[in-house]
Design a protein around this motif. Structure first.
Motif, PDB file in Angstrom:
ATOM      1  N   LEU A 154       0.836  -1.203   0.000  1.00 39.75           N
ATOM      2  CA  LEU A 154       0.000   0.000   0.000  1.00 39.75           C
ATOM      3  C   LEU A 154       0.872   1.255   0.000  1.00 39.75           C
ATOM      4  O   LEU A 154       0.561   2.245  -0.675  1.00 39.75           O
ATOM      5  CB  LEU A 154      -0.924   0.010   1.212  1.00 39.75           C
ATOM      6  CG  LEU A 154      -2.047  -1.027   1.239  1.00 39.75           C
ATOM      7  CD1 LEU A 154      -2.787  -0.978   2.572  1.00 39.75           C
ATOM      8  CD2 LEU A 154      -3.021  -0.812   0.096  1.00 39.75           C
ATOM      9  N   GLY A 158       0.934   1.967  -3.806  1.00 40.05           N
ATOM     10  CA  GLY A 158      -0.228   2.842  -3.815  1.00 40.05           C
ATOM     11  C   GLY A 158       0.060   4.233  -3.277  1.00 40.05           C
ATOM     12  O   GLY A 158      -0.772   5.126  -3.409  1.00 40.05           O
ATOM     13  N   GLU A 160      -0.085   5.212  -0.362  1.00 38.69           N
ATOM     14  CA  GLU A 160      -1.246   5.426   0.506  1.00 38.69           C
ATOM     15  C   GLU A 160      -0.800   5.889   1.891  1.00 38.69           C
ATOM     16  O   GLU A 160      -0.079   5.178   2.587  1.00 38.69           O
ATOM     17  CB  GLU A 160      -2.059   4.130   0.599  1.00 38.69           C
ATOM     18  CG  GLU A 160      -3.205   4.156   1.587  1.00 38.69           C
ATOM     19  CD  GLU A 160      -4.202   5.256   1.284  1.00 38.69           C
ATOM     20  OE1 GLU A 160      -4.217   6.250   2.059  1.00 38.69           O
ATOM     21  OE2 GLU A 160      -4.946   5.130   0.291  1.00 38.69           O
ATOM     22  N   VAL A 189     -11.342  -0.121   3.229  1.00 35.87           N
ATOM     23  CA  VAL A 189     -10.804   1.236   3.081  1.00 35.87           C
ATOM     24  C   VAL A 189     -11.728   2.252   3.747  1.00 35.87           C
ATOM     25  O   VAL A 189     -11.277   3.156   4.463  1.00 35.87           O
ATOM     26  CB  VAL A 189     -10.594   1.584   1.593  1.00 35.87           C
ATOM     27  CG1 VAL A 189     -10.119   3.025   1.434  1.00 35.87           C
ATOM     28  CG2 VAL A 189      -9.590   0.630   0.949  1.00 35.87           C
ATOM     29  N   ASP A 201     -11.044  13.827  -0.413  1.00 32.45           N
ATOM     30  CA  ASP A 201     -10.228  13.129  -1.402  1.00 32.45           C
ATOM     31  C   ASP A 201     -10.636  13.555  -2.809  1.00 32.45           C
ATOM     32  O   ASP A 201     -11.818  13.674  -3.120  1.00 32.45           O
ATOM     33  CB  ASP A 201     -10.390  11.614  -1.249  1.00 32.45           C
ATOM     34  CG  ASP A 201      -9.208  10.842  -1.825  1.00 32.45           C
ATOM     35  OD1 ASP A 201      -8.664  11.290  -2.853  1.00 32.45           O
ATOM     36  OD2 ASP A 201      -8.827   9.820  -1.248  1.00 32.45           O
ATOM     37  N   ARG A 208      -6.116   4.008  -4.522  1.00 34.67           N
ATOM     38  CA  ARG A 208      -4.710   3.704  -4.262  1.00 34.67           C
ATOM     39  C   ARG A 208      -4.531   2.263  -3.787  1.00 34.67           C
ATOM     40  O   ARG A 208      -3.561   1.586  -4.139  1.00 34.67           O
ATOM     41  CB  ARG A 208      -4.144   4.698  -3.239  1.00 34.67           C
ATOM     42  CG  ARG A 208      -4.058   6.127  -3.757  1.00 34.67           C
ATOM     43  CD  ARG A 208      -3.581   7.098  -2.687  1.00 34.67           C
ATOM     44  NE  ARG A 208      -4.554   7.229  -1.603  1.00 34.67           N
ATOM     45  CZ  ARG A 208      -5.547   8.111  -1.594  1.00 34.67           C
ATOM     46  NH1 ARG A 208      -5.711   8.945  -2.616  1.00 34.67           N
ATOM     47  NH2 ARG A 208      -6.388   8.179  -0.576  1.00 34.67           N
ATOM     48  N   THR A 209      -5.478   1.782  -2.978  1.00 35.47           N
ATOM     49  CA  THR A 209      -5.426   0.395  -2.516  1.00 35.47           C
ATOM     50  C   THR A 209      -5.605  -0.564  -3.686  1.00 35.47           C
ATOM     51  O   THR A 209      -4.872  -1.562  -3.816  1.00 35.47           O
ATOM     52  CB  THR A 209      -6.512   0.149  -1.451  1.00 35.47           C
ATOM     53  OG1 THR A 209      -6.217   0.940  -0.294  1.00 35.47           O
ATOM     54  CG2 THR A 209      -6.580  -1.321  -1.057  1.00 35.47           C
TER      55      THR A 209
END
Length: 314
Positions: A154, A158, A160, A189, A201, A208-209
């Motif tokens: 992640l 990602g 993240e 998430v 967001d 992203r995950t």
């Protein structure tokens, strides 16, 4: 064009055609064939006389592009992974290439067909394999991945910021029941990222995950550097490799590989004369990364993060 059910919007199409500059009787490779949009442009601009080897690991893409490009006698489809381009093109008898293209994004078809498991917009089985004839599914990957490894992908794949929290919630939820669908992963998430953060967001909080899991399942990054080197080695003098990336990790690998191929000397900086013997294989063109126009990003939101880099063989 016959309707095969597979569609893909070619990103940076005009820019690719400009930098590829297709020529009559040229020899080209599209290592990420997809729906064949870029390949069709190359073949059309060559006057229909070019040879083009289209590689894709997705059998649906191979079928769709073969139907789309059936009127071009120089087109040949190859089922495989562009990471193995040297072996695939050698086996196909391809001569040195006039140009090659890699579009590293997920196709519109793969995103839009729910059953492929790439999309966070609808609930479907977690598959995410580019090649559904081999490898493990995302669900199988998530069933065995450790909390630490999930946090790592992640973070690394990602980028993240909430990686640790998502990994923690993921393991807690998995202990209660398997994570089998895209909806299950989205719920993880949603539970991990506070509502206030999700509202701010710029895109879907799970994107992203999903990107990280997709990259891990398809092993997209580890072989990329060698694949770029192989494609450059397959170019004829003056041939060009064009690479379209969609996130910073791919772009960084591409940029650094092109930079190293342009200046491979490993001698100490203060050495007055090069003694390592490593010669430049070519040069990066376009002054860095080419980005899509505002018109394109307005028409196709998926193009917003796209970057094109170009390398020319000396």
């Amino acid at each position: 064009m016959e309707n095969t059910g597979f569609h893909h919007i070619p990103v940076l199409f005009e820019e690719v055609m400009e930098w590829m500059d297709p020529r009559p009787d040229g020899v080209y490779a599209d290592g990420t064939l997809g729906g064949g949009g870029h390949s069709e442009g190359i073949l059309h601009l060559s006057g229909g006389t070019a040879s083009l080897y289209g590689i894709d690991r997705d059998e649906e893409a191979i079928a769709a592009a073969s139907a789309r490009l059936k009127d071009y006698p120089g087109f040949r489809a190859i089922h495989g992974n562009f990471h193995d381009a040297r072996e695939l093109l050698t086996a196909a008898g391809a001569p040195p290439l006039t140009g090659a293209l890699l579009d590293l994004g997920v196709s519109s078809h793969q995103l839009d067909v729910g059953e492929r498991g790439f999309s966070y917009h609808e609930d479907a089985p977690l598959d995410m394999r580019m090649d559904r004839s081999s490898g493990i599914t995302a669900a199988e990957y998530l069933a065995q991945v450790s909390e630490g490894e999930f946090r790592r992908i992640l973070t690394d794949y990602g980028e993240e910021k909430w990686a640790a929290r998502i990994a923690q919630i993921f393991v807690e939820r998995r202990a209660q029941k398997p994570i089998l669908t895209t909806g299950d992963l989205v719920a993880v998430v949603d539970a991990a990222i506070p509502k206030a953060v999700r509202r701010k967001d710029d895109g879907h909080p799970a994107r992203r995950t999903f990107q990280a899991v997709r990259i891990a399942v398809n092993d997209e990054l580890a072989p990329l550097e060698k694949a770029l080197e192989d494609f450059v080695s397959l170019l004829a003098p003056g041939g060009r490799l064009l690479v379209i990336t969609f996130h910073s990790l791919e772009d960084r690998i591409t940029k650094n590989t092109f930079r190293r191929l342009q200046n491979p000397c490993t001698c100490p900086p203060k050495m007055p004369v090069c003694v390592c013997g490593k010669k430049p294989l070519g040069k990066a063109l376009a002054g860095g990364a080419v980005k899509p126009s505002k018109t394109e990003t307005d028409d196709n939101a998926r193009a917003r993060s796209a970057k094109l880099r170009v390398f020319e063989r000396r």
